[in-house]
Design a protein around this motif. Structure first.
Motif, short mmCIF file in Angstrom:
data_model
loop_
_atom_site.label_atom_id
_atom_site.label_comp_id
_atom_site.label_asym_id
_atom_site.label_seq_id
_atom_site.Cartn_x
_atom_site.Cartn_y
_atom_site.Cartn_z
N PRO A 17 -4.41 -4.09 -2.40
CA PRO A 17 -3.81 -3.78 -1.09
C PRO A 17 -2.32 -4.07 -1.00
CG PRO A 17 -5.87 -4.95 -0.79
CD PRO A 17 -5.56 -4.99 -2.26
N SER A 18 -1.81 -4.92 -1.86
CA SER A 18 -0.38 -5.24 -1.83
C SER A 18 0.47 -4.23 -2.57
CB SER A 18 -0.15 -6.64 -2.40
OG SER A 18 -0.55 -6.68 -3.75
N ASP A 19 -0.15 -3.29 -3.27
CA ASP A 19 0.60 -2.27 -4.02
C ASP A 19 1.32 -1.31 -3.08
OD1 ASP A 19 -0.29 -3.37 -6.37
OD2 ASP A 19 -1.69 -1.76 -6.85
N SER A 20 2.49 -0.88 -3.51
CA SER A 20 3.26 0.09 -2.72
C SER A 20 2.66 1.48 -2.90
CB SER A 20 4.71 0.10 -3.20
OG SER A 20 4.77 0.64 -4.51
N VAL A 21 3.11 2.41 -2.08
CA VAL A 21 2.63 3.79 -2.19
C VAL A 21 3.00 4.36 -3.56
CG1 VAL A 21 2.83 6.12 -1.25
CG2 VAL A 21 2.73 4.18 0.29
N HIS A 26 1.18 6.27 -8.83
CA HIS A 26 1.18 6.18 -10.29
C HIS A 26 -0.25 6.01 -10.82
CE1 HIS A 26 2.59 5.35 -14.32
NE2 HIS A 26 1.87 4.24 -14.33
N ARG A 27 -1.03 5.10 -10.21
CA ARG A 27 -2.43 4.89 -10.63
C ARG A 27 -3.25 6.16 -10.39
NH1 ARG A 27 -4.36 2.92 -14.11
NH2 ARG A 27 -6.34 2.53 -13.15
N VAL A 58 -11.59 9.41 -6.94
CA VAL A 58 -10.18 9.02 -7.04
C VAL A 58 -9.33 9.83 -6.06
CG1 VAL A 58 -8.17 9.15 -8.59
CG2 VAL A 58 -10.32 8.16 -9.41
N ASP A 59 -9.61 11.12 -5.97
CA ASP A 59 -8.86 12.00 -5.07
C ASP A 59 -9.08 11.59 -3.60
OD1 ASP A 59 -7.14 14.38 -4.76
OD2 ASP A 59 -8.90 15.19 -3.71
N ALA A 60 -10.32 11.28 -3.24
CA ALA A 60 -10.63 10.86 -1.87
C ALA A 60 -9.91 9.54 -1.54
CB ALA A 60 -12.13 10.71 -1.68
N ALA A 61 -9.91 8.61 -2.48
CA ALA A 61 -9.22 7.33 -2.27
C ALA A 61 -7.72 7.57 -2.06
CB ALA A 61 -9.45 6.40 -3.45
N TRP A 62 -7.14 8.43 -2.87
CA TRP A 62 -5.71 8.73 -2.77
C TRP A 62 -5.37 9.37 -1.43
CZ3 TRP A 62 -1.05 7.62 -3.66
CH2 TRP A 62 -0.03 8.54 -3.48
N ARG A 63 -6.22 10.30 -0.97
CA ARG A 63 -5.94 10.97 0.31
C ARG A 63 -5.87 9.97 1.45
NH1 ARG A 63 -10.32 14.24 1.01
NH2 ARG A 63 -10.91 14.37 -1.14
N ARG A 71 -4.19 4.76 5.89
CA ARG A 71 -4.25 3.51 5.11
C ARG A 71 -4.33 2.32 6.04
NH1 ARG A 71 -0.01 1.40 0.41
NH2 ARG A 71 -1.14 -0.52 -0.08
N ARG A 72 -3.55 2.33 7.12
CA ARG A 72 -3.58 1.23 8.09
C ARG A 72 -4.97 1.13 8.70
NH1 ARG A 72 -0.29 2.86 12.16
NH2 ARG A 72 1.46 2.63 10.76
N GLN A 73 -5.55 2.28 9.08
CA GLN A 73 -6.88 2.30 9.66
C GLN A 73 -7.91 1.77 8.66
OE1 GLN A 73 -7.89 2.96 12.76
NE2 GLN A 73 -10.01 2.57 12.22
N TYR A 74 -7.81 2.20 7.41
CA TYR A 74 -8.72 1.73 6.36
C TYR A 74 -8.58 0.22 6.17
CZ TYR A 74 -10.62 0.69 1.79
OH TYR A 74 -11.31 0.11 0.77
N ASP A 75 -7.34 -0.27 6.13
CA ASP A 75 -7.11 -1.70 5.95
C ASP A 75 -7.69 -2.51 7.11
OD1 ASP A 75 -5.85 -1.33 3.51
OD2 ASP A 75 -3.82 -1.43 4.33
N LEU A 76 -7.58 -1.99 8.33
CA LEU A 76 -8.15 -2.68 9.48
C LEU A 76 -9.68 -2.73 9.38
CD1 LEU A 76 -5.96 -1.29 12.41
CD2 LEU A 76 -6.05 -3.65 11.58
#
Length: 174
Positions: A17-21, A26-27, A58-63, A71-76
């Motif tokens: 979660p601490s990784d930048s966009v 890149h991943r 992987v594609d779904a996670a990236w989207r 991403r904010r909603q997912y993190d919450l």
């Protein structure tokens, strides 16, 4: 996004979660190249099927993680899942009793260990919106969220009145 909350999207990308966009991108690119269906054409059908499934995952996670709001909603949602616990809550703290940090836009409360309990204004507003969307407007007079100490394993239940004015609303009215 409920299904996504069940699976750790950061783990799907091999990140945190601490990784930048940029780090997430890149991943994603590495994994997309590795599992892309066009690259797996010569293998067995079960291998190709696994590759396609992994590529779609992987594609779904990236989207979700590439967009700031999703991403904010997912993190919450992820944090909410992490806060569901089997051990008891140490105490109840009223939001009004917490200290408001204008610069950080967060409510804080000191823990007996020297650490602290933190709730952002955004989390409070999100909890209120989520309850409204779910139709939890029954006869509840208050809202609450469980917060863990940032240093030890203690947790508190932070509660506030249902119809309180948010800091954002107070600023608009000034």
């Amino acid at each position: 996004m409920c299904e996504a909350a069940e699976k750790d999207l950061y783990a799907v990308l091999g990140s945190s979660p601490s990784d930048s966009v940029q780090q997430l991108r890149h991943r994603y690119q590495q994994l997309a190249l590795q599992y892309h269906p066009d690259r797996l054409g010569g293998g067995s059908s079960s291998e190709a099927e696994f590759g396609v499934k992994k590529f779609l995952e992987v594609d779904a996670a990236w989207r979700i993680l590439s967009d700031q709001s999703t991403r904010r909603q997912y993190d919450l949602e992820r944090r909410e899942q992490e806060l569901k616990q089997d051990w008891p809550v140490d105490s109840t703290v009223h939001l009004e009793d917490m200290t408001w940090d204008q610069d950080e836009r967060v409510y804080t409360y000191c823990c007996r260990c020297g650490g602290g309990f933190n709730v952002s204004e955004e989390e409070v507003e999100e909890e209120e919106m989520q309850r409204r969307r779910q139709g939890d407007e029954e006869e509840e007079e208050h809202r609450e969220v469980v917060v863990c100490c940032d240093t030890c394993s203690l947790s508190v239940c932070v509660t506030w009145p249902l119809h309180r004015k948010t800091r954002a609303l107070e600023r608009k009215q000034r």
